[in-house]
Design an enzyme around this catalytic site. Structure first.
Site, PDB file in Angstrom:
ATOM      1  N   GLU B 201       0.802  -1.226   0.000  1.00 57.97           N
ATOM      2  CA  GLU B 201       0.000   0.000   0.000  1.00 57.97           C
ATOM      3  C   GLU B 201       0.836   1.278   0.000  1.00 57.97           C
ATOM      4  O   GLU B 201       0.548   2.222  -0.728  1.00 57.97           O
ATOM      5  CB  GLU B 201      -0.945   0.025   1.211  1.00 57.97           C
ATOM      6  CG  GLU B 201      -2.135  -0.917   1.110  1.00 57.97           C
ATOM      7  CD  GLU B 201      -1.814  -2.338   1.537  1.00 57.97           C
ATOM      8  OE1 GLU B 201      -0.678  -2.589   1.998  1.00 57.97           O
ATOM      9  OE2 GLU B 201      -2.696  -3.207   1.416  1.00 57.97           O
ATOM     10  N   HIS B 270      -9.633  -4.533  11.322  1.00 60.51           N
ATOM     11  CA  HIS B 270     -10.342  -4.432  10.048  1.00 60.51           C
ATOM     12  C   HIS B 270     -11.636  -3.634  10.166  1.00 60.51           C
ATOM     13  O   HIS B 270     -12.462  -3.680   9.273  1.00 60.51           O
ATOM     14  CB  HIS B 270     -10.678  -5.833   9.517  1.00 60.51           C
ATOM     15  CG  HIS B 270      -9.535  -6.508   8.839  1.00 60.51           C
ATOM     16  ND1 HIS B 270      -8.393  -6.875   9.489  1.00 60.51           N
ATOM     17  CD2 HIS B 270      -9.352  -6.877   7.542  1.00 60.51           C
ATOM     18  CE1 HIS B 270      -7.561  -7.461   8.649  1.00 60.51           C
ATOM     19  NE2 HIS B 270      -8.106  -7.467   7.456  1.00 60.51           N
TER      20      HIS B 270
END
Lengths: 336, 467
Positions: B201, B270
């Protein structure tokens, strides 16, 4: 100063040699002046001088073509001058004035020029590496044959995002030359104390990126290696790594007491390896220029630098309204 | 003319120092770069180098002198052809006599600062003027579409319109999207414009920003916004700030998008809502749509916008269907909230999946005779204060709803703005319904408790209406 052994005859014209001399001298004199203005309180914050490393940018700029891009970290004054940005605008940015390249809003570490394809000037160590690969991705996408020079230091070479970028650049064959300016010290930490293997140029091997070490105190060696790297990229063969071994004479920034190395070490580099002295000797020995010719160049550079300092002092501080401009690009779409 | 060498400032905060040692003496010649003296500050001992070349004509401050003020002449440098007799006609540092620190002591400095600083205030807040224009013409044909289909259609339409638009991210191409948002794009646009990235990322966010500076319009998909924390430096330091730092030269036309906030039973790492995080940052635009029509119209605006846009989606909403106008090219402008349900007794402000609770609560409250006006903010930066303020001035009560953490939430910010601009209109304190101040637990019962709920919204409305 002691003569340096020149191993081979330079394969460049007298005019080119003179240009390198002039360009390197401009960077050095400019940086000395910046150091002086800093000492007078006219430049604030951080100020990282490029003195000693001039051959790196001048040698590589000699291989660049119109439209090629460059991006670097915070020690960026040399890159800007070498790619043809106006010394007045650079110095005025250092003093935080409206005549600066960023209208005084960026400072020493954050300057840019669309016109000269200079994409900064980045203060976060290592962050400019994926950014440079992204510029190269845009060029590849457009198929325009351009190359991006992405400069970073031996310190940045330990950042994770550098290797993320190596992987993608190799995978997608991006036209980017990674130039590792190894000046041997990441701020105050020597390469020995920070880096597990000494040869940073070999770190591309894991990704299939060719790399080589270059004598960064020799502008001709830098240029020769740069030509090879650029040709590799332009051909579509993907990225190339140049680890340019160089040395900074000054501290990491202006406020660096430099206790991590000896005065003798610095003096030895200045005496034996100085990149400007090297070209000066080549010019004189090859009878390409006389002492008078070089004095004239020195004078010319001194005038340019003094003019930039005057401009930087006389240029006004940015208007207070500038506080609120350039936060967003104005959306000029009709349906916006 | 002989040149005065001045006591240098070796850091931005240095005002005086000790001239610890001279390394040159009168009569020595110096070249630029030669070390002339050692200067001691409270932090360190530093070497002081010559800038100009010449001969040391006179040393003015002896070594060992303490408390030498910055910019005090410490020596005189003679140029070629000058002698010590010329001293007296000096110029400071080669004509640099305009140094700002030499004419005042430390204390005066602060005083003059207090006087001279001009005040650059934010523009004054005017009376709210909400834009109540419809998002599409009345009578437009509508069709049912899921949020997933709407986002996919927005990207495909913009990629057809503009060759410079491309998408990159993990599993966006051959896998057809981890949440099937990019389904079919690879087939239509090819691998050059639909790029599978490695799991990296930080790196690909930076490459996206560089590509935007290089003239492209990247859409960077994060598999979820949780993973974008790896990339947040590139989003904020590179994408958001560079236009300002470059004096307007380097705008960054890029969209960062992906599912945000809690999904279901995926625990703390998450499940996080980044609305408030990104809304904090000048230079970014932040969008969090609820309906499919908004998702489509706002994403098309985001792709066309010349600035970096944070586009926060929600996994639970992806499969939900809404009415979407059938129009060739339809966009929703940023900074325009939507009154999802008009009402008179209380204003409920929300965005994204928070709208689920807000609307459900409004339905139930209606059964009890309470008329709630529900506002969907849609974009969080720029934020449509006017629509919220006009509504609060009408209802005199406000409840905000979001799934993010309570501290420094969007609701906190709205409460402050309402207090500042509509204080006299308030009949009750504003209440913020938010996620709880805990990392998201995994257990089903605890997870439910950690989120806000329709019940909490109703309770909050009952409180502000004193029922």
């Amino acid at each position: 100063m002691a003569a340096r052994k020149t191993t081979k005859k330079p394969n460049v014209s007298a005019d080119e040699l003179k240009k390198y001399y002039r360009d390197m001298l401009l960077v050095r004199r400019f940086e000395e002046k910046a150091g002086q203005l800093y000492g007078m309180g006219l430049i604030g914050g951080f100020c990282h001088l490029y003195i000693g490393q001039e051959a790196v940018v001048v040698g590589l700029e000699a291989t660049a073509e119109e439209g090629d891009k460059r991006i670097t970290t915070y020690r960026d004054h040399g890159h800007m001058l070498a790619c043809g940005m106006d010394p007045d605008g650079v110095m005025a940015e250092l003093t935080g004035r409206e005549g600066g390249y960023s209208k005084g809003k960026g400072g020493s570490m954050h300057m840019f020029s669309r016109e000269k394809d200079f994409y900064g000037g980045h203060g976060i160590v290592g962050a400019n590496v994926p950014l440079g690969a992204g510029l190269a991705l845009a060029d590849q996408y457009k198929g325009n044959g351009r190359v991006t020079f992405t400069y970073f230091g031996d310190g940045a070479a330990n950042q994770g995002q550098v290797y993320e970028t190596f992987n993608m650049a190799a995978l997608w064959k991006l036209p980017v030359v990674f130039v590792i300016e190894n000046n041997q010290y990441a701020m105050g930490t020597s390469q020995k104390r920070s880096t597990s293997t000494p040869d940073i140029y070999t770190r591309g091997a894991a990704f299939g990126i060719p790399g080589e070490a270059v004598d960064g105190m020799d502008v001709l060696a830098v240029k020769e290696a740069g030509e090879k790297a650029v040709a590799h990229c332009r051909k579509g063969d993907g990225p190339y790594i140049l680890e340019v071994k160089t040395y900074r004479y000054r501290g990491h920034s202006m406020s660096d007491p430099a206790k991590y190395r000896t005065r003798e070490e610095v003096q030895k580099m200045r005496d034996e390896k100085d990149c400007i002295e090297h070209v000066r000797e080549l010019l004189l020995e090859g009878k390409h220029a006389s002492e008078e010719d070089l004095k004239a160049i020195d004078k010319e550079i001194k005038d340019v630098v003094n003019k930039s300092a005057e401009f930087a002092k006389e240029s006004a501080e940015p208007d207070v309204s500038e506080l609120w401009t350039d936060i967003y690009v104005e959306d000029t779409r009709e349906d916006a | 003319m002989p040149t005065e060498i001045l006591m240098p400032a070796l850091s931005p905060t240095m005002e005086e120092g000790t001239l610890a040692k001279w390394l040159v003496k009168e009569g020595d010649s110096v070249n630029s770069g030669d070390i002339m003296a050692e200067i001691e500050t409270d932090k360190a001992t530093m070497e002081f180098e010559a800038v100009d070349e010449g001969t040391i004509g006179k040393i003015l401050i002896e070594e060992g002198t303490e408390g030498v003020k910055v910019n005090t002449p410490i020596a005189v440098l003679l140029e070629e052809g000058e002698s010590a007799d010329d001293i007296g006609e000096t110029s400071s540092g080669g004509g640099e006599s305009s140094a700002k620190k030499d004419d005042s002591g430390g204390d005066d400095d602060d005083e003059s600062r207090g006087k001279a600083e001009p005040v650059a205030a934010s523009p004054a807040a005017p009376v709210p003027q909400p834009d109540a224009s419809p998002d599409w013409p009345e009578g437009t044909e509508m069709t049912k579409m899921t949020v997933r289909e709407a986002i996919n259609a927005a990207m495909a339409e913009e990629m057809r319109n503009d060759e410079d638009v491309f998408i990159m991210g993990e599993e966006v191409a051959e896998y057809q999207g981890a949440y099937k948002i990019t389904q079919g794009l690879l087939d239509e646009f090819g691998a050059k414009r639909v790029i599978d990235t490695p799991i990296t990322e930080h790196g690909f966010a930076g490459i996206g920003v560089g590509a935007a500076w290089g003239g492209l319009k990247p859409i960077v998909e994060f598999m979820t916004w949780n993973f974008a924390m790896q990339a947040i430096d590139q989003i904020i330091n590179s994408a958001a700030k560079t236009n300002y730092m470059s004096g307007g030269q380097l705008g960054c036309s890029i969209v960062f998008r992906g599912p945000n906030g809690a999904a279901a039973r995926v625990a703390a790492q998450h499940s996080q809502d980044y609305a408030a995080w990104y809304s904090h940052v000048p230079g970014l635009k932040v969008v969090q749509p609820y309906s499919a029509a908004d998702a489509k119209g706002l994403l098309k605006s985001a792709i066309r916008d010349p600035n970096p846009v944070i586009f926060l989606e929600n996994e639970i909403l992806y499969g939900r269907s809404f009415e979407v106008p059938v129009l060739d090219d339809f966009t929703i402008p940023f900074g325009k909230a939507r009154i999802a349900r008009p009402g008179d007794d209380v204003t409920i402000v929300s965005f994204g999946i928070g709208m689920t609770y807000a609307l459900e609560a409004a339905d139930k409250l209606a059964e009890e005779g309470v008329s709630a006006e529900v506002i969907d903010l849609r974009t969080l930066r720029p934020l449509d204060y006017d629509t919220v303020l006009a509504s609060v001035m009408k209802t005199n009560r406000c409840v905000t709803v979001e799934e993010g953490f309570p501290v420094a939430s969007i609701g906190n910010h709205l409460s402050a703005v309402i207090m500042e601009r509509a204080f006299d209109y308030l009949d009750a304190p504003v209440i913020n319904c938010t996620g709880k101040d805990v990392p998201m637990p995994y257990a089903a019962n605890l997870e439910k408790l950690a989120l806000t709920s329709t019940k909490e919204v109703i309770e909050a409305v009952n409180k502000v209406t004193y029922r």
